[in-house]
Design a protein around this motif. Structure first.
Motif, PDB file in Angstrom:
ATOM      1  N   LEU A 174       0.859  -1.182   0.000  1.00  0.00           N
ATOM      2  CA  LEU A 174       0.000   0.000   0.000  1.00  0.00           C
ATOM      3  C   LEU A 174       0.902   1.240   0.000  1.00  0.00           C
ATOM      4  O   LEU A 174       1.881   1.304   0.749  1.00  0.00           O
ATOM      5  CB  LEU A 174      -0.917   0.012   1.222  1.00  0.00           C
ATOM      6  N   HIS A 175       0.554   2.224  -0.841  1.00  0.00           N
ATOM      7  CA  HIS A 175       1.391   3.411  -1.003  1.00  0.00           C
ATOM      8  C   HIS A 175       0.644   4.665  -0.541  1.00  0.00           C
ATOM      9  O   HIS A 175      -0.570   4.789  -0.742  1.00  0.00           O
ATOM     10  CB  HIS A 175       1.808   3.586  -2.458  1.00  0.00           C
ATOM     11  N   CYS A 176       1.387   5.605   0.044  1.00  0.00           N
ATOM     12  CA  CYS A 176       0.827   6.893   0.484  1.00  0.00           C
ATOM     13  C   CYS A 176       1.913   7.952   0.348  1.00  0.00           C
ATOM     14  O   CYS A 176       3.031   7.767   0.852  1.00  0.00           O
ATOM     15  CB  CYS A 176       0.354   6.792   1.936  1.00  0.00           C
ATOM     16  N   HIS A 177       1.577   9.069  -0.340  1.00  0.00           N
ATOM     17  CA  HIS A 177       2.601  10.100  -0.536  1.00  0.00           C
ATOM     18  C   HIS A 177       1.970  11.448  -0.880  1.00  0.00           C
ATOM     19  O   HIS A 177       0.930  11.508  -1.528  1.00  0.00           O
ATOM     20  CB  HIS A 177       3.552   9.703  -1.664  1.00  0.00           C
ATOM     21  N   GLU A 178       2.605  12.513  -0.404  1.00  0.00           N
ATOM     22  CA  GLU A 178       2.276  13.886  -0.807  1.00  0.00           C
ATOM     23  C   GLU A 178       3.584  14.671  -0.839  1.00  0.00           C
ATOM     24  O   GLU A 178       4.527  14.369  -0.104  1.00  0.00           O
ATOM     25  CB  GLU A 178       1.250  14.518   0.126  1.00  0.00           C
ATOM     26  N   ASN A 179       3.645  15.695  -1.709  1.00  0.00           N
ATOM     27  CA  ASN A 179       4.924  16.383  -1.910  1.00  0.00           C
ATOM     28  C   ASN A 179       4.842  17.908  -1.752  1.00  0.00           C
ATOM     29  O   ASN A 179       5.708  18.628  -2.234  1.00  0.00           O
ATOM     30  CB  ASN A 179       5.489  16.054  -3.298  1.00  0.00           C
ATOM     31  N   GLN A 180       3.808  18.374  -1.053  1.00  0.00           N
ATOM     32  CA  GLN A 180       3.656  19.816  -0.876  1.00  0.00           C
ATOM     33  C   GLN A 180       4.035  20.285   0.522  1.00  0.00           C
ATOM     34  O   GLN A 180       4.396  21.442   0.720  1.00  0.00           O
ATOM     35  CB  GLN A 180       2.211  20.228  -1.181  1.00  0.00           C
ATOM     36  N   GLY A 181       3.934  19.436   1.506  1.00  0.00           N
ATOM     37  CA  GLY A 181       4.182  19.840   2.879  1.00  0.00           C
ATOM     38  C   GLY A 181       5.642  20.153   3.158  1.00  0.00           C
ATOM     39  O   GLY A 181       6.554  19.577   2.553  1.00  0.00           O
ATOM     40  N   TYR A 182       5.855  21.110   4.088  1.00  0.00           N
ATOM     41  CA  TYR A 182       7.203  21.417   4.540  1.00  0.00           C
ATOM     42  C   TYR A 182       7.158  21.761   6.023  1.00  0.00           C
ATOM     43  O   TYR A 182       6.351  22.597   6.426  1.00  0.00           O
ATOM     44  CB  TYR A 182       7.791  22.603   3.770  1.00  0.00           C
ATOM     45  N   PRO A 183       7.999  21.088   6.842  1.00  0.00           N
ATOM     46  CA  PRO A 183       8.950  20.040   6.450  1.00  0.00           C
ATOM     47  C   PRO A 183       8.246  18.795   5.910  1.00  0.00           C
ATOM     48  O   PRO A 183       7.028  18.683   5.976  1.00  0.00           O
ATOM     49  CB  PRO A 183       9.692  19.757   7.755  1.00  0.00           C
ATOM     50  N   GLU A 184       9.042  17.874   5.373  1.00  0.00           N
ATOM     51  CA  GLU A 184       8.476  16.687   4.745  1.00  0.00           C
ATOM     52  C   GLU A 184       7.586  15.915   5.718  1.00  0.00           C
ATOM     53  O   GLU A 184       7.872  15.835   6.917  1.00  0.00           O
ATOM     54  CB  GLU A 184       9.591  15.783   4.222  1.00  0.00           C
ATOM     55  N   SER A 185       6.542  15.335   5.153  1.00  0.00           N
ATOM     56  CA  SER A 185       5.557  14.635   5.974  1.00  0.00           C
ATOM     57  C   SER A 185       6.049  13.261   6.408  1.00  0.00           C
ATOM     58  O   SER A 185       6.883  12.647   5.750  1.00  0.00           O
ATOM     59  CB  SER A 185       4.245  14.476   5.200  1.00  0.00           C
ATOM     60  N   THR A 186       5.506  12.813   7.536  1.00  0.00           N
ATOM     61  CA  THR A 186       5.612  11.412   7.930  1.00  0.00           C
ATOM     62  C   THR A 186       4.221  10.804   7.787  1.00  0.00           C
ATOM     63  O   THR A 186       3.214  11.520   7.802  1.00  0.00           O
ATOM     64  CB  THR A 186       6.112  11.261   9.379  1.00  0.00           C
ATOM     65  N   TYR A 187       4.160   9.468   7.677  1.00  0.00           N
ATOM     66  CA  TYR A 187       2.904   8.824   7.306  1.00  0.00           C
ATOM     67  C   TYR A 187       2.512   7.745   8.315  1.00  0.00           C
ATOM     68  O   TYR A 187       3.373   7.048   8.866  1.00  0.00           O
ATOM     69  CB  TYR A 187       3.024   8.210   5.911  1.00  0.00           C
TER      70      TYR A 187
END
Length: 267
Positions: free
Chosen positions: A124-137
């Protein structure tokens, strides 16, 4: 000097970058602000005027400090306050301020397999690339949080999954029926969090007996077809109709030709 050399603010909020002159003998010291980002330096405040896109959203406070009224993610950078005081013992002085603008995560993109046979692997995959600092899931099944390792929690001892909070990947080494459920992921950083929609993952039994039975049925059907074709050939159903008549005719006796009997024919 500055009251805060490493300010942190959330996107769209106001921030003050303080630059304080403790003492000076110069009546009107020259103040300049510069922005350093990605190895490039640009003016923010120069010749007593705001520069670039800061004209409409920034101002100088108390003669030296810089106020950004509506910060954006592009404002994350190093800002340098430079003071030139010709009448002072130290003519030029400067201070660097590192501004961090935090950005909330956007809704992450989640990929969940719809159906997986028992005993097989599933990712299963989960990702986003807009948050700063980088997100944890983090992953949830039926609204219950999943640990990073199923072996660390007795409640999930029958499962065989591991979660990477940095990449958002949830991997099942071998799924079982208890892994069926509705899954969703939450991306989190210091500025906030965002959740993707729930998606169903079904775990089903692989019917080996049914598969073998289906193969046997196909084999039997193919054998019967081949036998039928062979029987049809033997009974002549596939013989060319042009060959069904007399294939050889005795040549007619030409006119004016008499055959002479030999002694062998007479005897």
């Amino acid at each position: 000097i500055s009251s805060n050399t490493k300010p942190v603010v959330q996107e769209f909020q106001r921030v003050e970058l303080s630059c304080i002159i403790k003492s000076t003998t110069t009546p009107n010291p020259r103040i300049e602000w510069k922005k350093i980002r990605g190895g490039e330096t640009s003016y923010v405040f120069f010749d007593s005027k705001m520069q670039g896109d800061f004209v409409t959203r920034a101002e100088i406070l108390s003669r030296t400090s810089l106020v950004i009224k509506n910060t954006t993610r592009m404002d994350t950078a190093t800002y340098r306050c430079e003071v030139a005081a010709p009448d002072d013992a130290k003519i030029v002085d400067e201070i660097n301020i590192q501004l961090t603008v935090q950005v909330k995560p956007v809704t992450p993109r989640c990929r969940v397999p719809k159906a997986v046979p028992v005993g097989k692997t599933a990712t299963l995959h989960c990702h986003e690339n807009q948050g700063y600092p980088e997100s944890t899931y983090s992953w949830y099944r039926n609204s219950e949080p999943l640990p990073t390792d199923s072996k660390s929690n007795p409640k999930f001892r029958n499962s065989s999954f591991s979660l990477n909070p940095g990449t958002g990947t949830l991997v099942f080494a071998a799924v079982h029926k208890g892994d069926t459920g509705r899954y969703y992921c939450i991306a989190t950083n210091d500025a906030g969090s965002a959740k993707c929609e729930e998606q169903e993952m079904e775990i089903y039994d692989l019917n080996i007996g049914g598969i073998v039975g289906g193969i046997l049925v196909v084999v039997v059907v193919l054998v019967l077809i081949m036998l039928g074709i062979c029987c049809a050939y033997r009974r002549g159903y596939f013989v060319n109709s042009k060959q069904t008549g007399k294939s050889y005719k005795t040549p007619a006796k030409p006119d004016g030709v008499n055959y002479i009997q030999t002694d062998d024919e007479v005897s």
